[in-house]
Design a protein around this motif. Structure first.
Motif, PDB file in Angstrom:
ATOM      1  N   LEU A 240       0.815  -1.145   0.112  1.00  0.00           N
ATOM      2  CA  LEU A 240       0.000   0.134   0.062  1.00  0.00           C
ATOM      3  C   LEU A 240       1.028   1.278   0.059  1.00  0.00           C
ATOM      4  O   LEU A 240       0.517   2.294  -0.340  1.00  0.00           O
ATOM      5  CB  LEU A 240      -0.937  -0.079   1.229  1.00  0.00           C
ATOM      6  CG  LEU A 240      -1.839  -1.002   1.395  1.00  0.00           C
ATOM      7  CD1 LEU A 240      -2.744  -1.000   2.624  1.00  0.00           C
ATOM      8  CD2 LEU A 240      -2.905  -1.062   0.297  1.00  0.00           C
ATOM      9  N   ARG A 290     -13.973  -2.839   2.602  1.00  0.00           N
ATOM     10  CA  ARG A 290     -12.991  -1.532   2.614  1.00  0.00           C
ATOM     11  C   ARG A 290     -13.585  -0.382   3.241  1.00  0.00           C
ATOM     12  O   ARG A 290     -12.997   0.391   3.738  1.00  0.00           O
ATOM     13  CB  ARG A 290     -12.349  -1.456   1.128  1.00  0.00           C
ATOM     14  CG  ARG A 290     -11.029  -0.508   1.287  1.00  0.00           C
ATOM     15  CD  ARG A 290     -10.445  -0.418  -0.142  1.00  0.00           C
ATOM     16  NE  ARG A 290      -9.815  -1.732  -0.422  1.00  0.00           N
ATOM     17  CZ  ARG A 290     -10.089  -2.520  -1.457  1.00  0.00           C
ATOM     18  NH1 ARG A 290     -11.205  -2.346  -2.177  1.00  0.00           N
ATOM     19  NH2 ARG A 290      -9.359  -3.598  -1.619  1.00  0.00           N
ATOM     20  N   ASN A 295      -7.925  -0.262   4.506  1.00  0.00           N
ATOM     21  CA  ASN A 295      -7.073  -1.112   3.492  1.00  0.00           C
ATOM     22  C   ASN A 295      -6.089  -2.273   4.268  1.00  0.00           C
ATOM     23  O   ASN A 295      -5.345  -2.776   3.801  1.00  0.00           O
ATOM     24  CB  ASN A 295      -6.292  -0.328   2.692  1.00  0.00           C
ATOM     25  CG  ASN A 295      -7.160   0.247   1.561  1.00  0.00           C
ATOM     26  OD1 ASN A 295      -7.515  -0.166   0.846  1.00  0.00           O
ATOM     27  ND2 ASN A 295      -6.735   1.605   1.200  1.00  0.00           N
TER      28      ASN A 295
END
Length: 354
Positions: A240, A290, A295
């Motif tokens: 991420l 989500r 996340n």
């Protein structure tokens, strides 16, 4: 110590992080309860009216009426188990594809992986003359996997060598889907009546054609894939922050992407070879989760499993009750449910870039 794990140890005393942690756990419990309720409602719904207590007893073959035992154990329960396992597998593969490709619109259906697997299965039935039952099931699954991998390799090549944007990657997936759908249609055009009836299975999707042996194999595949994804949850969290940062933390990005793409393709193709083409579950489920848990793949992976199972089970319930006793094709129901969300996500992403 893994960097993602270190950050959790560092932030777990933060009140805001703790509240988000509790909220995520509560949401997972809510999804689990929703799945249990969906199973009970699906067990009850049907043309054969049965008291609830007798339905529960029918699961164990202890109902007073032997017909109830037969209906529950041989008709409704296999269908429910198929929906739960297939939905869970499609949901978690969508979650992982979105992580490794860094693309919120990625899923087996939007990237063309499902259509490639469907063409591979159709090729086995039409060209190789494989029967869908018995030992031919393995050959069909192998051809479905080969078709899905062909699409996956094209997607990986485009993302690596052409540096295409996430939106362009989805458009490429749409093009690949159209190509494989056209090839499957050509096979249907030259098929005889028996082959055509079998090939239409891939277009419509069907949750009522699986036996307990196929359900056990599908369960094993989904369980092992989910376990693997959970083991690498910290790696997905590291992605991420960007590939450069993840690589600086010692993560082999190329191997992580390739291995997980292979596992996702195999899981999706094994499901599609059993139930046919079912779209958008892998796209909808991760985004629903989500919106609540964020996340963090510690919660996103099990949440996608539960949400995918509930969504496909809910879609199957709609397909059975909307025009009862006629059972509508599950592929059409999931497409109606998923297409509006796909458009929303596509235009939401485009608005952010404008």
């Amino acid at each position: 110590m893994n960097s993602g794990r270190f950050r959790w140890e560092r932030n777990k005393t933060d009140p805001a992080y703790y509240r988000k942690h509790v909220r995520s756990l509560v949401f997972l419990l809510f999804l689990a309860a929703l799945l249990v309720m969906s199973v009970l409602v699906s067990l009850w719904a049907g043309s054969y009216d049965t008291p609830t207590d007798q339905l529960i007893l029918g699961i164990f073959g202890l109902a007073e009426d032997e017909k109830i035992n037969i209906v529950v154990r041989n008709v409704r329960l296999p269908r429910i188990c198929t929906a739960v396992i297939a939905g869970a597998g499609l949901g978690v593969t969508g979650c992982i594809l979105q992580a490794v490709l860094h693309n919120p619109l990625a899923s087996a259906s939007t990237l063309g992986v499902s259509q490639g697997a469907g063409f591979g299965a159709a090729f086995a039935i039409m060209i190789l003359g494989i029967q869908a039952a018995g030992s031919g099931s393995f050959t069909i699954s192998a051809c479905a996997f080969a078709g899905s991998m062909a699409v996956a390799l094209v997607i990986l090549g485009l993302s690596r060598f052409c540096r295409i944007t996430p939106e362009t990657m989805v458009l490429a997936g749409v093009s690949i889907s159209a190509m494989f759908s056209g090839a499957t249609t050509l096979l249907q055009y030259f098929a005889d009546e028996t082959q055509l009836a079998t090939l239409l299975f891939w277009t419509f999707g069907d949750l009522g054609g699986t036996g307990w042996d196929e359900i056990r194999k599908m369960t094993l595949t989904v369980a092992l894939a989910t376990f693997w994804f959970l083991l690498h949850r910290w790696d997905f969290n590291a992605l991420l922050s960007g590939r450069e940062i993840a690589a600086s933390l010692g993560i082999n990005i190329r191997r992580l992407v390739l291995v997980n793409m292979l596992i996702c393709c195999y899981t999706a193709s094994s499901i599609i070879s059993k139930i046919g083409l079912v779209s958008f579950i892998g796209l909808i489920a991760p985004h629903m989760v989500r919106m609540v848990v964020g996340n963090n793949h510690i919660y996103l992976i099990p949440g996608s499993v539960l949400a995918g199972a509930s969504l496909l089970l809910f879609g199957d319930l709609l397909s059975r009750i909307l025009l009862s006793p006629v059972v509508l094709p599950i592929g059409a129901i999931t497409s109606f449910l998923g297409a509006p969300l796909f458009l929303y996500l596509l235009f939401k992403g485009r608005t952010k870039t404008c």
